[in-house]
Design a protein around this motif. Structure first.
Motif, PDB file in Angstrom:
ATOM      1  N   VAL A 186       0.882  -1.173   0.000  1.00 55.36           N
ATOM      2  CA  VAL A 186       0.000   0.000   0.000  1.00 55.36           C
ATOM      3  C   VAL A 186       0.918   1.221   0.000  1.00 55.36           C
ATOM      4  N   PRO A 187       0.393   2.395  -0.379  1.00 53.63           N
ATOM      5  CA  PRO A 187       1.287   3.556  -0.492  1.00 53.63           C
ATOM      6  C   PRO A 187       1.828   4.079   0.853  1.00 53.63           C
ATOM      7  N   ALA A 188       1.145   3.798   1.969  1.00 57.51           N
ATOM      8  CA  ALA A 188       1.579   4.378   3.249  1.00 57.51           C
ATOM      9  C   ALA A 188       1.698   3.292   4.331  1.00 57.51           C
ATOM     10  N   PRO A 189       2.707   2.421   4.237  1.00 64.00           N
ATOM     11  CA  PRO A 189       2.837   1.337   5.224  1.00 64.00           C
ATOM     12  C   PRO A 189       3.054   1.846   6.646  1.00 64.00           C
ATOM     13  N   TRP A 190       3.578   3.072   6.792  1.00 65.81           N
ATOM     14  CA  TRP A 190       3.847   3.602   8.136  1.00 65.81           C
ATOM     15  C   TRP A 190       2.560   3.732   8.955  1.00 65.81           C
ATOM     16  N   GLU A 191       1.399   3.768   8.271  1.00 65.36           N
ATOM     17  CA  GLU A 191       0.127   3.835   9.007  1.00 65.36           C
ATOM     18  C   GLU A 191      -0.244   2.478   9.611  1.00 65.36           C
ATOM     19  N   LEU A 192       0.526   1.433   9.274  1.00 65.67           N
ATOM     20  CA  LEU A 192       0.139   0.067   9.668  1.00 65.67           C
ATOM     21  C   LEU A 192       1.000  -0.502  10.793  1.00 65.67           C
ATOM     22  N   VAL A 193       1.916   0.323  11.326  1.00 68.46           N
ATOM     23  CA  VAL A 193       2.847  -0.188  12.347  1.00 68.46           C
ATOM     24  C   VAL A 193       2.073  -0.798  13.521  1.00 68.46           C
ATOM     25  N   GLU A 194       1.118  -0.038  14.055  1.00 66.84           N
ATOM     26  CA  GLU A 194       0.392  -0.521  15.248  1.00 66.84           C
ATOM     27  C   GLU A 194      -0.445  -1.756  14.958  1.00 66.84           C
ATOM     28  N   ALA A 195      -0.908  -1.897  13.717  1.00 63.78           N
ATOM     29  CA  ALA A 195      -1.710  -3.078  13.356  1.00 63.78           C
ATOM     30  C   ALA A 195      -0.834  -4.324  13.255  1.00 63.78           C
ATOM     31  N   VAL A 196       0.389  -4.146  12.734  1.00 60.14           N
ATOM     32  CA  VAL A 196       1.245  -5.323  12.475  1.00 60.14           C
ATOM     33  C   VAL A 196       1.849  -5.872  13.766  1.00 60.14           C
ATOM     34  N   ILE A 197       2.194  -4.988  14.714  1.00 60.78           N
ATOM     35  CA  ILE A 197       2.933  -5.429  15.919  1.00 60.78           C
ATOM     36  C   ILE A 197       2.258  -6.603  16.637  1.00 60.78           C
ATOM     37  N   PRO A 198       0.968  -6.520  16.998  1.00 62.82           N
ATOM     38  CA  PRO A 198       0.395  -7.661  17.735  1.00 62.82           C
ATOM     39  C   PRO A 198       0.096  -8.885  16.867  1.00 62.82           C
ATOM     40  N   ALA A 199       0.096  -8.694  15.541  1.00 63.67           N
ATOM     41  CA  ALA A 199      -0.304  -9.798  14.654  1.00 63.67           C
ATOM     42  C   ALA A 199       0.858 -10.717  14.281  1.00 63.67           C
ATOM     43  N   LEU A 200       2.065 -10.141  14.206  1.00 68.50           N
ATOM     44  CA  LEU A 200       3.228 -10.894  13.713  1.00 68.50           C
ATOM     45  C   LEU A 200       3.956 -11.539  14.883  1.00 68.50           C
ATOM     46  N   ARG A 201       4.232 -12.809  14.761  1.00 65.27           N
ATOM     47  CA  ARG A 201       4.858 -13.473  15.908  1.00 65.27           C
ATOM     48  C   ARG A 201       6.351 -13.113  15.977  1.00 65.27           C
ATOM     49  N   VAL A 213      11.736   6.185  -3.226  1.00 69.33           N
ATOM     50  CA  VAL A 213      12.690   6.231  -2.117  1.00 69.33           C
ATOM     51  C   VAL A 213      12.135   6.951  -0.878  1.00 69.33           C
ATOM     52  N   PRO A 214      11.499   8.140  -1.008  1.00 71.33           N
ATOM     53  CA  PRO A 214      10.990   8.787   0.209  1.00 71.33           C
ATOM     54  C   PRO A 214       9.995   7.905   0.981  1.00 71.33           C
ATOM     55  N   GLN A 215       9.213   7.108   0.255  1.00 73.48           N
ATOM     56  CA  GLN A 215       8.278   6.187   0.936  1.00 73.48           C
ATOM     57  C   GLN A 215       9.056   5.134   1.718  1.00 73.48           C
ATOM     58  N   VAL A 216      10.138   4.628   1.118  1.00 74.10           N
ATOM     59  CA  VAL A 216      10.937   3.591   1.786  1.00 74.10           C
ATOM     60  C   VAL A 216      11.509   4.164   3.083  1.00 74.10           C
ATOM     61  N   VAL A 217      12.065   5.386   2.997  1.00 74.69           N
ATOM     62  CA  VAL A 217      12.700   6.001   4.174  1.00 74.69           C
ATOM     63  C   VAL A 217      11.665   6.186   5.284  1.00 74.69           C
ATOM     64  N   ARG A 218      10.502   6.705   4.907  1.00 73.72           N
ATOM     65  CA  ARG A 218       9.482   6.969   5.924  1.00 73.72           C
ATOM     66  C   ARG A 218       8.984   5.668   6.569  1.00 73.72           C
ATOM     67  N   ALA A 219       8.814   4.644   5.738  1.00 79.44           N
ATOM     68  CA  ALA A 219       8.310   3.375   6.275  1.00 79.44           C
ATOM     69  C   ALA A 219       9.351   2.711   7.170  1.00 79.44           C
ATOM     70  N   VAL A 220      10.610   2.679   6.724  1.00 82.03           N
ATOM     71  CA  VAL A 220      11.661   2.059   7.550  1.00 82.03           C
ATOM     72  C   VAL A 220      11.765   2.810   8.879  1.00 82.03           C
ATOM     73  N   ASP A 221      11.763   4.137   8.834  1.00 85.83           N
ATOM     74  CA  ASP A 221      11.855   4.923  10.070  1.00 85.83           C
ATOM     75  C   ASP A 221      10.717   4.566  11.022  1.00 85.83           C
ATOM     76  N   ALA A 222       9.508   4.485  10.488  1.00 85.76           N
ATOM     77  CA  ALA A 222       8.339   4.249  11.351  1.00 85.76           C
ATOM     78  C   ALA A 222       8.411   2.872  12.007  1.00 85.76           C
ATOM     79  N   PHE A 223       8.737   1.834  11.230  1.00 88.03           N
ATOM     80  CA  PHE A 223       8.797   0.486  11.829  1.00 88.03           C
ATOM     81  C   PHE A 223       9.980   0.389  12.786  1.00 88.03           C
ATOM     82  N   ARG A 224      11.122   1.022  12.420  1.00 80.71           N
ATOM     83  CA  ARG A 224      12.305   0.939  13.296  1.00 80.71           C
ATOM     84  C   ARG A 224      12.045   1.677  14.604  1.00 80.71           C
ATOM     85  N   GLU A 225      11.428   2.860  14.522  1.00 79.73           N
ATOM     86  CA  GLU A 225      11.207   3.660  15.733  1.00 79.73           C
ATOM     87  C   GLU A 225      10.235   2.998  16.706  1.00 79.73           C
TER      88      GLU A 225
END
Ligand SMILES: C[S@@+](CC[C@H](N)C(=O)[O-])C[C@H]1O[C@@H](n2cnc3c(N)ncnc32)[C@H](O)[C@@H]1O
Length: 283
Positions: A186-201, A213-225
């Motif tokens: 999807v175009p904005a994976p950073w919006e999905l951080v909170e949804a993925v955390i409890p679902a993924l083992r 590239v800007p999407q990649v940077v924003r998404a990596v930052d959000a999941f890493r943070e």
């Protein structure tokens, strides 16, 4: 017509009514069609009678009334994906293969996909996990979910181990837990951080596919943070097909220059376990 070739006299694989056929002509031009009795198939500049292809042995070469030659094959999943009509951008087979392998998608796996579009990734996932696995796809657009349902039924038949849910996990979260992998397109994976955390083992794989590239940077930052993901790897697949015919051995003139970047990471636990003092080492 002599349908059984002497190379394979028993157990020959013959095209039946309702099957899909891939006709490969000059310069690797491909025509994909379904063999529906009473209908015609349009190939470059002419129509072929479906009845003339039903009963043909898979792997046969045919010559049409206008003297064009084609090789008759059953399409692979990659060929079906590349030939399927679509209005949404798909993930191409060169990237699908990488995602499947690097996210370790395997028979029996439990996977969620977010952003199903017309279902190229869905098809690859549903086939890879097989009937002992489970794939759930989330999609916000009803017409895309409908199109994917039709493509999965058409290419893979009945697949009760797959379902598509019409929902936005950024708002609803994911109902699934203990997943081995989550695949996001999807175009904005950073919006999905909170949804993925409890679902993924813990230890499970997250993959997201993004064109810019800007999407990649924003998404990596959000999941890493979030502190819940580690081992980030971003890659792109540059596929350069070659022409190998007589003296013409060279890269093909036209290639797909860019599709997208694949980012993978693993779900980690927040806790740190201090190990006991090192044991004596005796070599
Ligand atoms: C590029 S397409 C996906 C293509 C697909 N991966 C394939 O290989 O064919 C992106 C899809 O994500 C859907 N989408 C966008 N945001 C979403 C969200 N938050 N949740 C679920 N689906 C979403 C869009 O409607 C669209 O169908």
């Amino acid at each position: 017509m002599d349908q059984l070739s002497p190379e394979q006299p028993a157990g020959a694989d013959l095209f039946q009514a309702g099957d899909e056929i891939l006709l490969v002509g000059r310069m690797q031009r491909e025509f994909l069609a379904r063999l529906t009795p009473g209908q015609r198939i349009k190939v470059k500049g002419e129509y072929l009678k479906t009845e003339s292809l039903i009963g043909l042995e898979v792997g046969s070469s045919v010559v049409t009334p206008l003297n064009a030659s084609y090789l008759a094959l059953r399409p692979t999943l990659a060929e079906r994906i590349l030939n399927m009509p679509r209005q949404a951008q798909i993930i191409y087979p060169k990237d699908l293969g990488l995602i499947l392998f690097w996210a370790d998608i395997r028979p029996g796996g439990r996977v969620v996909e977010i952003g199903t579009g017309h279902g190229a990734m869905t098809l690859a996932l549903v086939r890879a996990v097989g009937q002992t696995g489970r794939v759930t796809s989330y999609e916000i657009r009803a017409e895309h979910a409908r199109r994917t349902r039709a493509n999965v039924r058409r290419f893979l038949g009945q697949t009760p181990w797959w379902e598509v849910k019409l929902a936005n996990p950024a708002e609803t979260g994911l109902e699934e837990t203990g997943l081995e992998a989550v695949i996001i397109d999807v175009p904005a994976p950073w919006e999905l951080v909170e949804a993925v955390i409890p679902a993924l083992r813990p230890g499970g794989s997250l993959a997201f596919f993004l064109p810019n590239v800007p999407q990649v940077v924003r998404a990596v930052d959000a999941f890493r943070e979030s502190g819940k993901f580690a081992n980030f790897q971003t890659m792109e697949a540059l596929l350069r097909p070659w022409n190998v015919e007589g003296p013409s051995v060279r890269p093909q003139m036209r290639i797909t220059g860019h599709t997208g970047f694949i980012t993978l990471c693993r779900r980690k636990l927040g806790r740190v376990v201090r190990l006991a003092d090192p044991a004596d080492i005796r070599w």
